[in-house]
Design a protein around this motif. Structure first.
Motif, short mmCIF file in Angstrom:
data_model
loop_
_atom_site.label_atom_id
_atom_site.label_comp_id
_atom_site.label_asym_id
_atom_site.label_seq_id
_atom_site.Cartn_x
_atom_site.Cartn_y
_atom_site.Cartn_z
N GLY A 1 62.54 72.22 8.66
CA GLY A 1 63.15 73.47 9.10
C GLY A 1 64.40 73.77 8.28
N ASN A 2 65.51 74.02 8.96
CA ASN A 2 66.79 74.26 8.28
C ASN A 2 67.54 72.98 7.95
OD1 ASN A 2 66.33 77.01 8.38
ND2 ASN A 2 67.56 77.34 10.21
N PHE A 3 67.01 71.83 8.37
CA PHE A 3 67.66 70.56 8.12
C PHE A 3 67.15 69.95 6.81
CE2 PHE A 3 68.42 70.79 12.69
CZ PHE A 3 69.70 70.30 12.79
N THR A 4 68.04 69.25 6.12
CA THR A 4 67.69 68.48 4.94
C THR A 4 68.29 67.09 5.06
OG1 THR A 4 67.63 70.46 3.54
CG2 THR A 4 67.80 68.34 2.43
N PHE A 5 67.46 66.06 4.94
CA PHE A 5 67.90 64.67 5.07
C PHE A 5 67.80 63.99 3.71
CE2 PHE A 5 66.06 66.10 9.04
CZ PHE A 5 66.97 65.71 9.99
N TYR A 6 68.77 63.13 3.45
CA TYR A 6 68.76 62.36 2.20
C TYR A 6 69.24 60.94 2.46
CZ TYR A 6 69.98 60.53 -2.36
OH TYR A 6 70.07 59.73 -3.47
N ALA A 7 68.58 59.96 1.83
CA ALA A 7 68.99 58.56 1.91
C ALA A 7 68.67 57.91 0.58
CB ALA A 7 68.29 57.83 3.04
N GLY A 8 69.59 57.08 0.09
CA GLY A 8 69.37 56.45 -1.21
C GLY A 8 70.27 55.27 -1.44
N GLY A 9 70.05 54.61 -2.56
CA GLY A 9 70.85 53.46 -2.97
C GLY A 9 71.55 53.74 -4.29
N THR A 10 72.73 53.14 -4.47
CA THR A 10 73.55 53.38 -5.66
C THR A 10 73.93 52.06 -6.31
OG1 THR A 10 74.48 55.36 -4.61
CG2 THR A 10 75.65 54.48 -6.51
N VAL A 11 73.96 52.04 -7.64
CA VAL A 11 74.42 50.89 -8.40
C VAL A 11 75.42 51.38 -9.44
CG1 VAL A 11 73.79 48.98 -9.92
CG2 VAL A 11 72.24 49.68 -8.09
N ASN A 12 76.62 50.78 -9.45
CA ASN A 12 77.65 51.09 -10.43
C ASN A 12 78.00 49.83 -11.21
OD1 ASN A 12 77.89 53.79 -9.50
ND2 ASN A 12 79.26 53.13 -7.87
N LYS A 13 78.06 49.93 -12.52
CA LYS A 13 78.45 48.80 -13.37
C LYS A 13 79.73 49.17 -14.11
CE LYS A 13 76.33 47.88 -17.21
NZ LYS A 13 75.30 47.50 -18.20
N TYR A 14 80.74 48.32 -13.94
CA TYR A 14 82.04 48.55 -14.56
C TYR A 14 82.25 47.51 -15.66
CZ TYR A 14 82.64 51.04 -10.15
OH TYR A 14 82.47 51.87 -9.06
N PRO B 1 71.81 81.93 4.14
CA PRO B 1 71.67 81.61 2.71
C PRO B 1 72.99 81.27 2.03
CG PRO B 1 70.31 83.50 3.28
CD PRO B 1 71.12 83.19 4.50
N LYS B 2 74.14 81.68 2.59
CA LYS B 2 75.42 81.42 1.95
C LYS B 2 76.33 80.50 2.75
CE LYS B 2 75.63 85.67 -0.79
NZ LYS B 2 76.47 86.83 -1.17
N LEU B 3 75.84 79.92 3.83
CA LEU B 3 76.67 79.03 4.65
C LEU B 3 75.84 77.84 5.12
CD1 LEU B 3 79.27 78.36 6.21
CD2 LEU B 3 78.39 79.75 8.10
N SER B 4 76.34 76.64 4.86
CA SER B 4 75.68 75.42 5.29
C SER B 4 76.73 74.40 5.69
CB SER B 4 74.80 74.85 4.17
OG SER B 4 75.60 74.46 3.06
N PHE C 1 83.18 58.58 4.68
CA PHE C 1 82.29 59.36 5.53
C PHE C 1 83.04 60.58 6.02
CE2 PHE C 1 84.39 56.34 8.31
CZ PHE C 1 84.77 57.11 9.41
N GLY C 2 82.30 61.64 6.32
CA GLY C 2 82.93 62.88 6.78
C GLY C 2 81.95 64.03 6.78
N GLY C 3 82.48 65.24 6.70
CA GLY C 3 81.64 66.43 6.71
C GLY C 3 82.39 67.62 6.15
N TYR C 4 81.63 68.66 5.77
CA TYR C 4 82.26 69.85 5.21
C TYR C 4 81.31 71.04 5.36
CZ TYR C 4 79.23 68.72 1.23
OH TYR C 4 78.15 68.43 0.44
N PHE C 5 81.89 72.24 5.27
CA PHE C 5 81.14 73.49 5.22
C PHE C 5 81.09 73.95 3.77
CE2 PHE C 5 82.54 73.49 9.62
CZ PHE C 5 81.38 73.90 10.28
N ASP C 6 79.93 74.42 3.36
CA ASP C 6 79.73 74.95 2.01
C ASP C 6 79.58 76.47 2.12
OD1 ASP C 6 78.97 75.69 -0.53
OD2 ASP C 6 77.73 73.92 -0.85
N ILE C 7 80.58 77.19 1.61
CA ILE C 7 80.60 78.65 1.69
C ILE C 7 80.42 79.21 0.29
CG2 ILE C 7 81.92 80.67 2.42
CD1 ILE C 7 83.56 78.75 4.20
N GLN C 8 79.34 79.94 0.08
CA GLN C 8 79.08 80.57 -1.21
C GLN C 8 79.63 81.99 -1.18
OE1 GLN C 8 75.10 80.24 -2.67
NE2 GLN C 8 74.85 78.12 -1.99
N ILE C 9 80.65 82.24 -2.00
CA ILE C 9 81.28 83.56 -2.04
C ILE C 9 80.36 84.57 -2.72
CG2 ILE C 9 83.30 84.82 -2.83
CD1 ILE C 9 84.84 82.16 -2.72
#
Length: 239
Positions: A106-119, A141-144, A178-186
């Motif tokens: 529907g209007n939901f999008t889920f994402y899960a993944g793994g990350t590897v960083n080498k310094y 379409p302009k707010l998520s 962790f947190g959250g935000y609104f994405d506003i497309q001007i």
């Protein structure tokens, strides 16, 4: 000449199926032809009979973004891979890679993944592993809205002299948040992300809240450039 089709002469005795052929279109002759063999349906005692359904997977369609590729995709989801390298002269080199799965409902999008960083730094090499996840909801379409979380395992590495990373390098080291935000497309190119997050601090391992205000410019549908103004102003005013 009469139309003719050869069906062979050696047929199993249990197979009895034939029809009366219609008159030949040329000679008006009538012939008998075996044309169909009706086998009995096989009954499996332990395995139910089902029709095979094709797995709707697709190979990469080569619509890549820099450092990002869709390995497989289906109607409402995909498997993504991303990677990149950053060279910081005098500090270190960072190689990053990520593999994850995205699914839309529907209007939901889920994402899960793994990350590897080498310094890689002077007389040292450190590998960092982490998990990432987020849930987004598209209001218009302009707010998520997006809720996210990143968690990295282990502790910060030590330098060659057994000292902790200097402040010039800590800022580039991956930290749990962790947190959250609104994405506003001007408009079609410009937008802003606004919200809040909690970030684990280096050394104390305590989480500290900070605002998210990131205006960005979209180069394409999948690539954008943003500046974390909120985090910059927060740390400047805090000091």
């Amino acid at each position: 000449m009469e139309d003719s089709i050869s069906f062979g002469r050696d047929t199993h005795a249990a197979i009895q199926s034939e029809r009366i052929g219609k008159a030949d279109s040329v000679s008006d002759a009538t012939r008998r032809h075996n044309y169909h063999w009706a086998y009995n349906r096989a009954n499996y005692l332990f395995i139910p009979y089902t029709s095979a359904q094709p797995l709707d997977l697709h190979m990469p369609h080569f619509n890549f973004s820099p450092g990002r590729a869709e390995l497989f995709y289906w109607n409402s989801g995909k498997i993504l891979a991303a990677g990149g390298t950053r060279d910081l002269p005098g500090l270190m080199r960072i190689d990053s890679g990520e593999l994850g799965i995205s699914q839309s409902v529907g209007n939901f999008t889920f994402y899960a993944g793994g990350t590897v960083n080498k310094y890689g730094y002077f007389n040292g090499l450190h590998t960092q592993y982490g998990l990432a996840g987020r849930i987004s909801y598209q209001f218009t379409p302009k707010l998520s809205a997006t809720v996210f979380g990143d968690y990295y395992f282990g502790h910060m590495p030590r330098m060659a002299n057994n000292m902790p990373m200097p402040p010039s390098m800590i800022g580039y080291y991956g930290r749990s948040s962790f947190g959250g935000y609104f994405d506003i497309q001007i408009n079609e190119r410009w937008g802003v992300q606004t919200g809040a997050q909690a970030v684990r601090q280096a050394g104390t391992n305590r989480y500290e809240a900070e605002p998210i205000v990131t205006p960005y410019y979209k180069i394409s549908k999948k690539v954008s450039i943003g500046l974390p103004v909120g985090q910059i102003l927060y740390h400047v005013l805090k000091r």
